[in-house]
Design a protein around this motif. Structure first.
Motif, PDB file in Angstrom:
ATOM      1  N   GLY A  26       0.807  -1.215   0.000  1.00 54.92           N
ATOM      2  CA  GLY A  26       0.000   0.000   0.000  1.00 54.92           C
ATOM      3  C   GLY A  26       0.836   1.258   0.000  1.00 54.92           C
ATOM      4  O   GLY A  26       0.493   2.257  -0.650  1.00 54.92           O
ATOM      5  N   ARG A  27       1.930   1.228   0.704  1.00 53.95           N
ATOM      6  CA  ARG A  27       2.777   2.416   0.809  1.00 53.95           C
ATOM      7  C   ARG A  27       3.603   2.665  -0.455  1.00 53.95           C
ATOM      8  O   ARG A  27       3.827   3.811  -0.835  1.00 53.95           O
ATOM      9  N   HIS A  28       4.044   1.590  -1.124  1.00 53.06           N
ATOM     10  CA  HIS A  28       4.998   1.775  -2.222  1.00 53.06           C
ATOM     11  C   HIS A  28       4.511   1.347  -3.605  1.00 53.06           C
ATOM     12  O   HIS A  28       5.108   1.764  -4.608  1.00 53.06           O
ATOM     13  N   PHE A  29       3.469   0.514  -3.687  1.00 53.96           N
ATOM     14  CA  PHE A  29       3.101  -0.025  -4.994  1.00 53.96           C
ATOM     15  C   PHE A  29       1.659   0.243  -5.403  1.00 53.96           C
ATOM     16  O   PHE A  29       1.367   0.312  -6.590  1.00 53.96           O
ATOM     17  N   ASP A  30       0.770   0.369  -4.482  1.00 56.52           N
ATOM     18  CA  ASP A  30      -0.632   0.596  -4.803  1.00 56.52           C
ATOM     19  C   ASP A  30      -0.864   2.095  -4.902  1.00 56.52           C
ATOM     20  O   ASP A  30      -1.643   2.681  -4.168  1.00 56.52           O
ATOM     21  N   ARG A  31      -0.161   2.721  -5.824  1.00 56.80           N
ATOM     22  CA  ARG A  31      -0.161   4.173  -5.975  1.00 56.80           C
ATOM     23  C   ARG A  31      -0.532   4.552  -7.404  1.00 56.80           C
ATOM     24  O   ARG A  31      -0.307   3.789  -8.347  1.00 56.80           O
ATOM     25  N   GLY A  32      -1.045   5.735  -7.549  1.00 55.08           N
ATOM     26  CA  GLY A  32      -1.454   6.216  -8.867  1.00 55.08           C
ATOM     27  C   GLY A  32      -0.311   6.350  -9.844  1.00 55.08           C
ATOM     28  O   GLY A  32      -0.450   6.033 -11.030  1.00 55.08           O
ATOM     29  N   TRP A  33       0.857   6.820  -9.366  1.00 51.03           N
ATOM     30  CA  TRP A  33       1.987   7.003 -10.284  1.00 51.03           C
ATOM     31  C   TRP A  33       2.421   5.680 -10.891  1.00 51.03           C
ATOM     32  O   TRP A  33       2.776   5.613 -12.068  1.00 51.03           O
ATOM     33  N   LEU A  34       2.354   4.601 -10.103  1.00 50.26           N
ATOM     34  CA  LEU A  34       2.765   3.293 -10.624  1.00 50.26           C
ATOM     35  C   LEU A  34       1.748   2.794 -11.643  1.00 50.26           C
ATOM     36  O   LEU A  34       2.126   2.271 -12.692  1.00 50.26           O
ATOM     37  N   ALA A  35       0.473   2.967 -11.346  1.00 47.84           N
ATOM     38  CA  ALA A  35      -0.561   2.530 -12.286  1.00 47.84           C
ATOM     39  C   ALA A  35      -0.420   3.249 -13.627  1.00 47.84           C
ATOM     40  O   ALA A  35      -0.625   2.639 -14.681  1.00 47.84           O
ATOM     41  N   MET A  36      -0.057   4.518 -13.579  1.00 50.15           N
ATOM     42  CA  MET A  36       0.086   5.273 -14.826  1.00 50.15           C
ATOM     43  C   MET A  36       1.286   4.814 -15.649  1.00 50.15           C
ATOM     44  O   MET A  36       1.199   4.736 -16.875  1.00 50.15           O
ATOM     45  N   ILE A  37       2.397   4.491 -15.008  1.00 47.37           N
ATOM     46  CA  ILE A  37       3.581   4.142 -15.810  1.00 47.37           C
ATOM     47  C   ILE A  37       3.615   2.673 -16.219  1.00 47.37           C
ATOM     48  O   ILE A  37       4.394   2.310 -17.089  1.00 47.37           O
ATOM     49  N   ILE A  38       2.766   1.817 -15.620  1.00 45.59           N
ATOM     50  CA  ILE A  38       2.724   0.418 -16.062  1.00 45.59           C
ATOM     51  C   ILE A  38       1.530   0.151 -16.963  1.00 45.59           C
ATOM     52  O   ILE A  38       1.292  -0.974 -17.364  1.00 45.59           O
ATOM     53  N   ASP A  39       0.799   1.200 -17.297  1.00 44.90           N
ATOM     54  CA  ASP A  39      -0.436   1.052 -18.065  1.00 44.90           C
ATOM     55  C   ASP A  39      -0.233   0.299 -19.368  1.00 44.90           C
ATOM     56  O   ASP A  39      -1.032  -0.556 -19.723  1.00 44.90           O
ATOM     57  N   ASP A  40       0.812   0.577 -20.114  1.00 44.82           N
ATOM     58  CA  ASP A  40       1.005  -0.077 -21.408  1.00 44.82           C
ATOM     59  C   ASP A  40       2.052  -1.198 -21.363  1.00 44.82           C
ATOM     60  O   ASP A  40       2.471  -1.691 -22.405  1.00 44.82           O
ATOM     61  N   LEU A  41       2.451  -1.603 -20.173  1.00 44.66           N
ATOM     62  CA  LEU A  41       3.369  -2.733 -20.040  1.00 44.66           C
ATOM     63  C   LEU A  41       2.580  -4.041 -20.042  1.00 44.66           C
ATOM     64  O   LEU A  41       1.401  -4.050 -19.683  1.00 44.66           O
TER      65      LEU A  41
END
Length: 145
Positions: A26-41
């Motif tokens: 929750g603190r390091h991975f369930d974040r909006g910035w991560l969701a945005m940069i892995i969107d097309d991976l």
């Protein structure tokens, strides 16, 4: 056929391991910035739903061990995908790579924040893998007492 050793473990041990994973994820991975940069991976987003389901567990019964194990395996696959697909291009995705010809212009605070994310991400990913391995080892051939 060899006997499979079954070791009794307490429900508290499993719940503690899940709570540690919940806090770290929750603190390091369930974040909006991560969701945005892995969107097309090539990362399966149903995996995230299964991980969130695992991390929402607050009580465990013996019949839940299979679903806990499955969730931990999904978390292990997610961490491996992040290591394989995101880690090599993290600086470029966050826009702080010196190799990009058209580097976005961030203010000083944004640039420092993104650089700190680049430096801390590998450690946080390794810690996620360690916590996941710990949970998996607890679920291997275990019975609840």
């Amino acid at each position: 056929m060899a006997d499979v050793a079954i070791r009794p473990i307490s429900t508290i041990s499993l719940l503690t391991a899940i709570a540690a994973l919940r806090e770290h994820f929750g603190r390091h991975f369930d974040r909006g910035w991560l969701a945005m940069i892995i969107d097309d991976l090539p990362i399966d987003f149903t995996t995230l739903r299964q991980i969130r389901q695992l991390l929402s567990v607050t009580e465990i019964y013996p019949e839940d061990l299979v679903s806990v194990r499955f969730g931990a395996e999904q978390l292990q696959h997610f961490a491996a995908d992040l290591r394989r697909y995101l880690l090599p291009v993290l600086k470029e995705r966050l826009g702080v790579s010196g190799l990009l010809p058209n580097r976005p212009h961030f203010d000083e605070v944004q640039r420092v924040h993104r650089q700190l994310l680049c430096h801390s991400f590998p450690y946080n990913l390794t810690r996620l893998e360690e916590l996941t391995a710990e949970l998996l080892s607890l679920t291997d051939t275990a019975i609840l007492v």
